[in-house]
Design a protein around this motif. Structure first.
Motif: not given
Ligand code: ZN
Length: 242
Positions: A108-135
């Motif tokens: 997808t060309h998700s805008q959330n992916a595009v914006v995260c790619s501008l906020i983060f460096g070489d790696e997107f990271r998110i911790a301690n959020i319930e929805q992580i359990k889907a991955i």
């Protein structure tokens, strides 16, 4: 009906040709695949043929007749609509099938992916959020042999690679992420979008939706001054404002 048409015509809504059209429409209305961007490929679990959405077709108008079908062994097209070109993502999708044992890939060309790619460096990271359990964690339970999902206390890490002028030029960096991040089920492409795969289309769809939710949440946390990968209870230290 010609033998080519029997590949794509089915009354079963779960047939890959029908599912790709249904999902393309859904993803268009999610703002993930507008302006013909993005793509989907599904491996038929019965024949192992790869079904591929073509290049340049409006996603909400996709029909089974528009789809390419590829033989998984020879990589020859069993069906190629004359009106369209294969998606430029095709080599990337094939790499996911061959190297990651994927059953389906969503781009997808998700805008959330595009914006995260501008906020983060070489790696997107998110911790301690319930929805992580889907991955998936990439690990397998040694007793049941079933995949183990990430836990609430884990950190989800998704590699970010640089965009190129042409989609197929992403292949070298995609291969590198397979080595550097053997457990990942997704790769973000900076200023472009995201590729997500799974052992079957249902799983790939769940992973894609969960990751997009987490990327949207990370953007909101970032705006508030809260690092998306901060520890539990540490968020108040980072909250912006009075
Ligand atoms: Zn793209």
């Amino acid at each position: 009906m010609s033998s080519e048409d029997t590949l794509i015509h089915s009354d079963d809504p779960r047939h890959p040709a029908n599912l790709i059209c249904t999902l393309c429409k859904q993803f268009f209305y999610n703002n993930w695949c507008t302006g013909t961007g993005g793509g989907i490929s599904i491996k038929d679990p019965e024949t192992s043929h790869y079904y591929l959405a073509p290049s340049g077709v409006q996603k909400e108008q996709m029909r089974p007749e528009d789809l390419f079908v590829m033989d998984a062994q020879t990589l020859d097209y069993l069906r190629a609509p004359k009106l369209y070109k294969p998606s430029a993502c095709t080599p990337l999708f094939v790499a996911c099938y061959q190297k990651k044992d994927a059953g389906a890939i969503i781009h997808t060309h998700s805008q959330n992916a595009v914006v995260c790619s501008l906020i983060f460096g070489d790696e997107f990271r998110i911790a301690n959020i319930e929805q992580i359990k889907a991955i998936p964690s990439g690990k397998v339970d040694p007793v049941t042999m079933k995949p183990i999902a990430l836990s609430f206390f884990d950190t989800l890490r998704i590699p970010i690679i640089e965009n190129m002028a042409h989609e197929d030029e992403l292949i070298d960096d995609l291969h590198k992420t397979f080595i550097d991040y053997p457990n990942t089920c997704a790769v973000i492409v900076r200023r472009h979008g995201i590729f997500v795969w799974g052992p079957a289309i249902d799983k790939a769809k769940i992973f894609n939706e969960a990751i997009d939710y987490l990327m949207e949440l990370a953007i909101k946390m970032h705006k508030l001054g809260i690092p998306p990968d901060c520890g539990i209870g540490e968020e108040k230290k980072h909250l912006a404002g009075p």
